[in-house]
Design a protein around this motif. Structure first.
Motif, PDB file in Angstrom:
ATOM      1  N   GLY A 296       0.789  -1.227   0.000  1.00 31.27           N
ATOM      2  CA  GLY A 296       0.000   0.000   0.000  1.00 31.27           C
ATOM      3  C   GLY A 296       0.822   1.278   0.000  1.00 31.27           C
ATOM      4  N   VAL A 297       2.153   1.171  -0.002  1.00 35.34           N
ATOM      5  CA  VAL A 297       3.014   2.356   0.002  1.00 35.34           C
ATOM      6  C   VAL A 297       2.849   3.129  -1.304  1.00 35.34           C
ATOM      7  CG1 VAL A 297       5.443   3.091  -0.198  1.00 35.34           C
ATOM      8  CG2 VAL A 297       4.754   1.547   1.621  1.00 35.34           C
ATOM      9  N   ILE A 298       2.820   4.444  -1.165  1.00 38.34           N
ATOM     10  CA  ILE A 298       2.861   5.337  -2.321  1.00 38.34           C
ATOM     11  C   ILE A 298       4.229   6.002  -2.309  1.00 38.34           C
ATOM     12  CG2 ILE A 298       1.909   7.418  -3.390  1.00 38.34           C
ATOM     13  CD1 ILE A 298      -0.781   6.651  -2.013  1.00 38.34           C
ATOM     14  N   VAL A 299       4.953   5.859  -3.424  1.00 43.53           N
ATOM     15  CA  VAL A 299       6.267   6.487  -3.567  1.00 43.53           C
ATOM     16  C   VAL A 299       6.065   7.766  -4.367  1.00 43.53           C
ATOM     17  CG1 VAL A 299       8.632   6.230  -4.395  1.00 43.53           C
ATOM     18  CG2 VAL A 299       7.369   4.219  -3.589  1.00 43.53           C
ATOM     19  N   ASP A 300       6.513   8.886  -3.818  1.00 42.47           N
ATOM     20  CA  ASP A 300       6.363  10.177  -4.479  1.00 42.47           C
ATOM     21  C   ASP A 300       7.726  10.850  -4.565  1.00 42.47           C
ATOM     22  OD1 ASP A 300       5.144  12.339  -5.716  1.00 42.47           O
ATOM     23  OD2 ASP A 300       4.048  13.002  -3.946  1.00 42.47           O
ATOM     24  N   TYR A 301       7.834  11.831  -5.427  1.00 42.31           N
ATOM     25  CA  TYR A 301       9.057  12.621  -5.573  1.00 42.31           C
ATOM     26  C   TYR A 301       8.660  14.069  -5.336  1.00 42.31           C
ATOM     27  CZ  TYR A 301      13.417  14.332  -7.630  1.00 42.31           C
ATOM     28  OH  TYR A 301      14.637  14.951  -7.843  1.00 42.31           O
ATOM     29  N   VAL A 302       9.155  14.655  -4.256  1.00 35.96           N
ATOM     30  CA  VAL A 302       8.702  15.974  -3.844  1.00 35.96           C
ATOM     31  C   VAL A 302       9.868  16.904  -3.545  1.00 35.96           C
ATOM     32  CG1 VAL A 302       6.565  15.059  -2.837  1.00 35.96           C
ATOM     33  CG2 VAL A 302       8.571  15.336  -1.397  1.00 35.96           C
ATOM     34  N   THR A 303       9.561  18.187  -3.475  1.00 35.24           N
ATOM     35  CA  THR A 303      10.530  19.183  -3.035  1.00 35.24           C
ATOM     36  C   THR A 303      10.400  19.311  -1.533  1.00 35.24           C
ATOM     37  OG1 THR A 303      10.322  20.381  -5.117  1.00 35.24           O
ATOM     38  CG2 THR A 303      11.264  21.584  -3.253  1.00 35.24           C
ATOM     39  N   ASP A 304      11.481  19.081  -0.831  1.00 35.00           N
ATOM     40  CA  ASP A 304      11.509  19.176   0.621  1.00 35.00           C
ATOM     41  C   ASP A 304      11.593  20.651   0.999  1.00 35.00           C
ATOM     42  OD1 ASP A 304      11.966  19.065   3.326  1.00 35.00           O
ATOM     43  OD2 ASP A 304      13.762  17.845   3.203  1.00 35.00           O
ATOM     44  N   THR A 305      10.505  21.171   1.567  1.00 34.54           N
ATOM     45  CA  THR A 305      10.481  22.578   1.950  1.00 34.54           C
ATOM     46  C   THR A 305      10.739  22.768   3.438  1.00 34.54           C
ATOM     47  OG1 THR A 305       8.084  22.448   2.240  1.00 34.54           O
ATOM     48  CG2 THR A 305       8.898  23.207   0.100  1.00 34.54           C
ATOM     49  N   GLU A 306      10.930  21.667   4.154  1.00 34.91           N
ATOM     50  CA  GLU A 306      11.164  21.765   5.600  1.00 34.91           C
ATOM     51  C   GLU A 306      12.588  22.163   5.938  1.00 34.91           C
ATOM     52  OE1 GLU A 306       9.847  18.253   7.606  1.00 34.91           O
ATOM     53  OE2 GLU A 306       7.921  18.269   6.576  1.00 34.91           O
ATOM     54  N   THR A 307      13.520  21.944   5.034  1.00 32.51           N
ATOM     55  CA  THR A 307      14.911  22.305   5.281  1.00 32.51           C
ATOM     56  C   THR A 307      15.076  23.806   5.065  1.00 32.51           C
ATOM     57  OG1 THR A 307      15.537  20.146   4.426  1.00 32.51           O
ATOM     58  CG2 THR A 307      17.289  21.757   4.684  1.00 32.51           C
ATOM     59  N   VAL A 308      15.469  24.511   6.088  1.00 30.93           N
ATOM     60  CA  VAL A 308      15.592  25.965   6.027  1.00 30.93           C
ATOM     61  C   VAL A 308      16.664  26.363   5.011  1.00 30.93           C
ATOM     62  CG1 VAL A 308      16.104  28.054   7.354  1.00 30.93           C
ATOM     63  CG2 VAL A 308      14.858  26.168   8.420  1.00 30.93           C
ATOM     64  N   GLY A 309      16.265  27.193   4.072  1.00 26.99           N
ATOM     65  CA  GLY A 309      17.216  27.723   3.100  1.00 26.99           C
ATOM     66  C   GLY A 309      17.540  26.802   1.946  1.00 26.99           C
ATOM     67  N   LEU A 310      17.218  25.533   2.056  1.00 24.38           N
ATOM     68  CA  LEU A 310      17.513  24.583   0.986  1.00 24.38           C
ATOM     69  C   LEU A 310      16.227  23.916   0.519  1.00 24.38           C
ATOM     70  CD1 LEU A 310      20.602  22.749   2.503  1.00 24.38           C
ATOM     71  CD2 LEU A 310      20.626  24.468   0.709  1.00 24.38           C
ATOM     72  N   LYS A 311      16.078  23.815  -0.775  1.00 20.94           N
ATOM     73  CA  LYS A 311      14.946  23.068  -1.314  1.00 20.94           C
ATOM     74  C   LYS A 311      15.530  21.875  -2.048  1.00 20.94           C
ATOM     75  CE  LYS A 311      11.611  26.742  -1.659  1.00 20.94           C
ATOM     76  NZ  LYS A 311      10.661  27.455  -2.470  1.00 20.94           N
ATOM     77  N   GLN A 312      15.358  20.707  -1.462  1.00 19.86           N
ATOM     78  CA  GLN A 312      15.902  19.500  -2.054  1.00 19.86           C
ATOM     79  C   GLN A 312      14.765  18.604  -2.513  1.00 19.86           C
ATOM     80  OE1 GLN A 312      18.378  17.805   0.978  1.00 19.86           O
ATOM     81  NE2 GLN A 312      20.068  19.158   0.490  1.00 19.86           N
ATOM     82  N   LYS A 313      14.941  17.988  -3.661  1.00 23.86           N
ATOM     83  CA  LYS A 313      13.951  17.032  -4.142  1.00 23.86           C
ATOM     84  C   LYS A 313      14.361  15.649  -3.693  1.00 23.86           C
ATOM     85  CE  LYS A 313      12.246  19.714  -7.908  1.00 23.86           C
ATOM     86  NZ  LYS A 313      11.287  19.565  -8.951  1.00 23.86           N
ATOM     87  N   ARG A 314      13.360  14.834  -3.324  1.00 26.97           N
ATOM     88  CA  ARG A 314      13.685  13.496  -2.848  1.00 26.97           C
ATOM     89  C   ARG A 314      12.465  12.596  -2.958  1.00 26.97           C
ATOM     90  NH1 ARG A 314      12.168  12.763   2.812  1.00 26.97           N
ATOM     91  NH2 ARG A 314      11.113  14.638   3.494  1.00 26.97           N
TER      92      ARG A 314
END
Length: 114
Positions: free
Chosen positions: A75-93
């Motif tokens: 039932g897992v959904i795998v997504d690719y998102v921009t991590d907005t929680e990291t201050v100053g850095l936007k990383q996709k993962r």
């Protein structure tokens, strides 16, 4: 048999990773015991098929799941998102949305199952 689902963004990202690895044949998901909570996801671009793996195709992407972790990732959904929680850095993962998760550690790297 589809054990996990990948979003269009995840499929697109994984396909681009496969293009960079000329010997890659597909995407495989497994888990390992680790971290503070118990388990961690192990996404991988594979070069060789494990004959015991669960296999399906999604949007022309070959997807394999370690059968030993089927009950953990069903039932897992795998997504690719921009991590907005990291201050100053936007990383996709890649992120894993698992209905079976009971808890996740503070750093977000490991999880427990009910």
């Amino acid at each position: 048999m589809t054990v996990i689902t990948l979003t269009d963004a995840a499929v697109s990202h994984i396909k681009s990773m496969l293009e960079k690895k000329t010997d890659g044949i597909g995407f495989r998901l497994s888990i390992k015991k680790t971290g503070c909570s118990g388990y961690a996801y192990v996404p991988d671009i594979i070069k060789k098929i494990n004959e015991n793996d669960l296999h399906f195709t999604q949007n022309n992407l070959e997807v394999y799941v370690d059968p030993a972790c089927e009950s953990f990732v069903k039932g897992v959904i795998v997504d690719y998102v921009t991590d907005t929680e990291t201050v100053g850095l936007k990383q996709k993962r890649l992120v894993f949305i698992n209905p079976n998760e009971k808890n996740r550690c503070g750093c977000g790297e490991s999880f427990t199952i009910e």
